[in-house]
Design a protein around this motif. Structure first.
Motif, short mmCIF file in Angstrom:
data_model
loop_
_atom_site.label_atom_id
_atom_site.label_comp_id
_atom_site.label_asym_id
_atom_site.label_seq_id
_atom_site.Cartn_x
_atom_site.Cartn_y
_atom_site.Cartn_z
N THR A 176 -29.66 27.40 -11.62
CA THR A 176 -30.94 26.95 -11.55
C THR A 176 -30.97 25.71 -10.55
N LEU A 177 -30.06 25.32 -10.23
CA LEU A 177 -29.83 24.24 -9.50
C LEU A 177 -28.83 24.04 -8.30
N HIS A 178 -29.21 23.78 -6.98
CA HIS A 178 -28.44 23.91 -5.87
C HIS A 178 -28.71 22.52 -5.01
N ASP A 179 -27.63 22.13 -4.36
CA ASP A 179 -28.02 20.79 -3.52
C ASP A 179 -26.99 21.03 -2.20
N TRP A 180 -27.39 20.40 -1.07
CA TRP A 180 -26.90 20.50 0.02
C TRP A 180 -26.89 18.84 0.54
N ILE A 181 -25.81 18.38 1.23
CA ILE A 181 -25.80 17.05 1.98
C ILE A 181 -26.48 17.14 3.43
N ILE A 182 -27.26 16.17 3.75
CA ILE A 182 -27.79 16.09 5.06
C ILE A 182 -27.06 15.00 5.74
N PRO A 183 -26.09 15.06 6.69
CA PRO A 183 -25.34 13.79 7.15
C PRO A 183 -26.08 13.00 7.97
N SER A 184 -25.81 11.81 7.84
CA SER A 184 -26.64 10.64 8.37
C SER A 184 -26.97 11.19 9.92
N ASP A 185 -25.78 11.54 10.52
CA ASP A 185 -26.01 11.75 11.98
C ASP A 185 -26.68 13.03 12.51
N ARG A 186 -27.37 13.54 11.43
CA ARG A 186 -28.34 14.92 11.70
C ARG A 186 -29.81 14.34 11.34
N LYS A 187 -30.07 13.35 10.65
CA LYS A 187 -31.19 12.94 10.30
C LYS A 187 -32.46 12.88 11.56
N ILE A 188 -31.86 12.04 12.39
CA ILE A 188 -32.91 12.10 13.45
C ILE A 188 -33.07 13.21 14.21
N LEU A 189 -32.17 14.01 14.38
CA LEU A 189 -32.50 15.27 14.93
C LEU A 189 -33.30 16.12 14.17
N LEU A 190 -33.05 16.05 12.83
CA LEU A 190 -33.95 17.23 11.78
C LEU A 190 -35.27 16.51 11.82
N LEU A 191 -35.53 14.95 12.02
CA LEU A 191 -36.70 14.37 11.97
C LEU A 191 -37.73 15.01 13.08
#
Length: 226
Positions: A176-191
């Motif tokens: 019922t619970l999953h999680d994933w890390i979003i690396p800091s160096d990918r944040k701007i690209l994802l935004l």
């Protein structure tokens, strides 16, 4: 978690449904933060929640007219406007949750959660918050522009000990619970990718606050690049 394609793949494997359940998505901009409602965080945990919330309800009606019919909907509006409630808010749209995981603390890893609630608040006009002793999910009507734009969903936590934990859902045979890390160096690209898909402060906060936050974030992104 590095790309929009990965987000879409997760949403296909853990799909959400606005009306009959499914997965709730939540993004947090620091990976170490726990899934704790604001009412149970310092300094709010030391306050008189019932008194403060009652005063918020009494005074908010003179600021803006909201069309809520019960205390569950009222608390959802309070949550979306910064009051420290006993809700954790999320979205039925994984892209919106990812935006929240990326839009603050650009120099730190974020975390994306997918939670599958098994207990729901199904009769909000007949029930009260005090009727619930365990975590219960709430999918409100589109009672405010922010809730509607964010496809907002909530989990109610009656006390500080009621925390979201992984369990095994026997009927569908999955966790019922999953999680994933979003690396800091990918944040701007994802935004940037999310912005191209129409996910930004302007669209999920459809008011002057959201418009201002949008341009503040643009400045922060460009400052982070230099």
């Amino acid at each position: 978690m590095n790309t929009i394609q990965e987000l879409i793949q997760i949403s296909e494997e853990q799909p959400s449904d606005d009306w009959v359940g499914g997965w709730f998505y939540r993004g947090q901009s620091k990976k170490e933060w726990e899934l704790t409602p604001k009412a149970y965080r310092i300094p709010h945990i030391h306050s008189n929640f019932e008194y403060n919330y009652n005063m918020w309800e009494r005074q908010s009606c003179r600021l803006k007219k909201f069309n809520y019919e019960n205390e569950f909907e009222g608390m959802a509006i309070a949550q979306h406007h910064g009051f420290p409630t006993k809700y954790l808010d999320g979205s039925s749209n994984i892209l919106i949750a990812a935006f929240f995981a990326c839009s603050e603390n650009l120099d730190e890893d974020g975390r994306l959660f997918a939670y599958f609630p098994t207990h729901y608040i199904t009769e909000p006009n007949e029930k009260k918050l005090t009727d619930y002793e365990n975590i219960a999910a709430f999918q409100p009507r589109p009672i405010s522009d922010r809730i509607q734009s964010q496809l907002g969903v909530f989990t109610f936590h009656p006390n500080e000990k009621t925390k979201i934990k992984n369990d095994f859902f026997q009927p569908a045979q999955h966790d019922t619970l999953h999680d994933w890390i979003i690396p800091s160096d990918r944040k701007i690209l994802l935004l940037k990718s999310l912005d191209r898909l129409g996910i930004n402060f302007k669209t999920i906060f459809p008011d002057l606050d959201g418009l201002s936050k949008h341009y503040c974030l643009i400045d922060e992104i460009y400052a982070n690049k230099t």
